[in-house]
Design an enzyme around this catalytic site. Structure first.
Site, PDB file in Angstrom:
ATOM      1  N   HIS A 124       0.855  -1.184   0.000  1.00  0.00           N
ATOM      2  CA  HIS A 124       0.000   0.000   0.000  1.00  0.00           C
ATOM      3  C   HIS A 124       0.894   1.239   0.000  1.00  0.00           C
ATOM      4  O   HIS A 124       2.002   1.214   0.539  1.00  0.00           O
ATOM      5  CB  HIS A 124      -0.837  -0.042   1.274  1.00  0.00           C
ATOM      6  N   ASP A 201       3.084  -4.195   8.136  1.00  0.00           N
ATOM      7  CA  ASP A 201       1.891  -3.367   7.943  1.00  0.00           C
ATOM      8  C   ASP A 201       0.710  -4.311   8.174  1.00  0.00           C
ATOM      9  O   ASP A 201       0.402  -5.153   7.332  1.00  0.00           O
ATOM     10  CB  ASP A 201       1.893  -2.792   6.519  1.00  0.00           C
ATOM     11  N   GLN A 204      -4.407  -5.041   7.015  1.00  0.00           N
ATOM     12  CA  GLN A 204      -5.331  -6.061   6.490  1.00  0.00           C
ATOM     13  C   GLN A 204      -5.164  -7.399   7.192  1.00  0.00           C
ATOM     14  O   GLN A 204      -5.814  -8.378   6.818  1.00  0.00           O
ATOM     15  CB  GLN A 204      -5.103  -6.256   4.978  1.00  0.00           C
ATOM     16  N   LYS A 227     -10.504  -0.507  10.453  1.00  0.00           N
ATOM     17  CA  LYS A 227     -10.589  -1.722   9.645  1.00  0.00           C
ATOM     18  C   LYS A 227     -10.868  -2.950  10.510  1.00  0.00           C
ATOM     19  O   LYS A 227     -10.887  -4.068  10.021  1.00  0.00           O
ATOM     20  CB  LYS A 227      -9.293  -1.921   8.865  1.00  0.00           C
ATOM     21  N   CYS A 365      -4.654   1.667  -3.991  1.00  0.00           N
ATOM     22  CA  CYS A 365      -3.490   2.338  -3.388  1.00  0.00           C
ATOM     23  C   CYS A 365      -2.181   1.589  -3.594  1.00  0.00           C
ATOM     24  O   CYS A 365      -1.165   1.947  -3.030  1.00  0.00           O
ATOM     25  CB  CYS A 365      -3.679   2.616  -1.902  1.00  0.00           C
TER      26      CYS A 365
END
Lengths: 412, 148
Positions: A124, A201, A204, A227, A365
């Protein structure tokens, strides 16, 4: 459905209680962008506004003491949620804020010419642009781990990309475009063998399966509250304590210093407070705590298993359609990336929206990934535990009629 | 307005035709052209618009790149409609087009085939698709050139 049934949790979400879009019951398949909020989270936020409004950690009132305790307790909840110590939980504005803090506070301080930041081409923007700037200012260089033909990161490819110049390995725990889970524990071991730190990261990943920082050997983890059923505007940077202690804050101001004098001498507070200058989004952080508790009550293993079963069902049905191409049929998470033959991704997205289905088209993104997929963009359906097989069927029916003509008709 | 342009079937045909067989969708290396790059930050649309203006008259308009049905068809229609017009006439037409895309009253006769986009305003997150070419042409008429 199947082995795990989580449909009972749908009733917790006001957005799933009869809401329609374009005259159809809302099918919310845009969970990789943001998730819906359960009543417990909404009530926590409202309670702060209606009964608990006060600033935290600097008031003399009993109310401030009460809310400050709740606010600090969220660190304990998050620590339990991701398997770390409470003082290793730094509140941020979200995953992007966390990654920028990491790049600014660690990258700018410890990287220099000749150093390498190892990452992938499917990241991303939030996990690339801050590092691009670190490179520009420190002279360090980016290096990309080759992806497999499918688009996966493997331990083998990480190993072959490593050398003594790599100081940071940073990548998504789950790609927001292809939904593959990276082998995080294995990568952590390889990074450490070479003396590099490993940053994940987790935007997700954290909402969808259990991650344990201590067991997996992850040095940094960033994620967003919104999220994972929490409010927007809040998030976390987890860092191993000794690394956080060495790092600089990105922001300075009230709440981050113990004292300062007129000559510019600043004594910062301890970790994690030194990173949290200014009033944080208090209601967002309280809501994030409620969200983490809610997910743990359901059970991350159940959420993961249910999502996998649901996505396998959706992919199987999509593959029966002659006009749909799925790019990640074997991914482990709820992200299903596809295109409808002959229909531009955004036209497909708008058509599906006209049928009540919320999802996303574009490059998600990850602007260097289209080169890899060899398409200008894709449509992404991203599922969560409150989605159902029936909703997947609704998408399938809509895809059957997703033609250029019908996509144009919504404008007529 | 020509009553045929009120027929949904015809309006759809216009958009489909300009999407599948876009006019002026080829850039040129010839001299005297200005070129601007138009990329949407919120979607995939990524086009170049090229134009040649001489003595206050738009001699040529071209474009190329990646775009959805609405951006491709609208840029194609606008390029056809504005070619050969004086800059002043073109600005007037473009103003009416902008009014239509914003859902305001507009001069139907002036917009010819572009009336096919009269309902785009009902899809607010696609308005930028119907204006990416328009904004490119506006930049050309202002004399901007990304090649310089």
């Amino acid at each position: 459905m199947g082995t795990v049934d989580l449909s009972v949790y749908r009733k917790d979400f006001p957005m799933l209680d009869g809401k329609t879009m374009n005259g159809h019951p809302l099918v919310y398949f845009d969970n990789a962008a943001t998730t819906l909020k359960p009543r417990k989270v909404i009530d926590t936020v409202l309670k702060y506004y209606e009964e608990e409004t006060t600033n935290v950690e600097r008031g003399d009132s009993a109310l401030s003491a009460l809310v400050s305790a709740k606010y600090e307790n969220v660190r304990k909840i998050i620590a339990k949620f991701i398997g770390c110590d409470p003082e290793e939980v730094v509140y941020t504005s979200g995953a992007t804020g966390a990654l920028n803090l990491l790049a600014e506070g660690y990258g700018m301080k410890f990287l220099s010419e000749g150093n390498v930041i190892l990452t992938t081409e499917e990241e991303h923007a939030s996990n690339l642009l801050p590092w691009f700037r670190v490179c520009e200012r420190t002279g360090a260089k980016m290096r990309y781990i080759p992806l497999t033909e499918e688009g996966r990161v493997t331990e083998e490819n990480v190993r072959s990309s490593m050398d003594e110049h790599v100081k940071i390995v940073t990548l998504a725990g789950v790609s927001n475009v292809l939904g593959y889970e990276a082998p995080l524990k294995g990568i952590a071991d390889i990074a450490h063998e070479y003396g590099a730190v490993f940053a994940v990261d987790g935007a997700q990943a954290v909402p969808h399966f259990e991650l344990n920082m201590k067991e997996m050997g992850i040095d940094f983890l960033s994620f967003s509250s919104h999220k994972m059923c929490g409010p927007s505007g809040a998030g976390v940077l987890y860092g191993r304590k000794e690394l956080l202690e060495k790092m600089d804050p990105a922001n300075l101001g009230g709440g981050s210093n113990a004292r300062f004098d007129r000559y510019g001498k600043i004594i910062l507070r301890e970790v994690p407070d030194k990173f949290e200058a200014g009033t944080q989004p208090i209601e967002g952080i309280l809501g994030m705590g409620a969200a983490a508790e809610y997910l743990m009550e359901i059970g991350m293993d159940k959420i993961h298993a249910y999502e996998k079963e649901l996505r396998d069902y959706l992919v199987k049905r999509m593959e029966e359609l002659p006009n749909v191409k799925v790019y990640n049929p074997d991914a482990e998470t709820g992200i299903v990336t596809f295109n409808v033959e002959g229909v531009f991704p955004q036209d497909a997205g708008s058509y599906l929206s006209s049928r009540g289905i919320a999802l996303r088209s574009g490059q998600h993104c990850a602007k260097i990934l289209p080169d890899f997929l060899k398409v200008p963009g894709t449509v992404r359906a991203s599922l969560y535990f409150y989605n159902t097989k029936e909703e997947c069927d609704t998408l399938i029916e809509a895809l059957k009629t997703c033609t250029v003509e019908n996509a144009v008709d919504i404008f007529i | 307005m020509n009553s045929m342009l009120k027929d949904p079937g015809i309006l759809r045909e216009i958009i489909m035709d300009h999407y599948q067989y876009p006019r002026n969708k080829e850039l040129t290396e010839d001299k005297g052209y200005k070129k601007v790059h138009m990329a949407s930050d919120s979607c995939i649309d990524n086009i170049y618009v090229q134009g040649k203006v001489e003595d206050g008259i738009i001699k040529d308009l071209r474009f190329d790149g990646i775009g959805c049905t609405i951006s491709t068809a609208s840029t194609s229609i606008l390029s056809e409609m504005l070619k050969g017009k004086t800059v002043e006439e073109a600005k007037h037409i473009m103003q009416e087009y902008s009014r239509m895309i914003s859902g305001e009253p507009f001069d139907e006769d002036l917009l010819e085939e572009a009336v096919a986009f009269q309902n785009v305003y009902r899809q607010p997150n696609r308005v930028h698709c119907a204006t990416i070419g328009l904004h490119g042409i506006e930049r050309i008429l202002k004399g901007e050139n990304d090649d310089e």
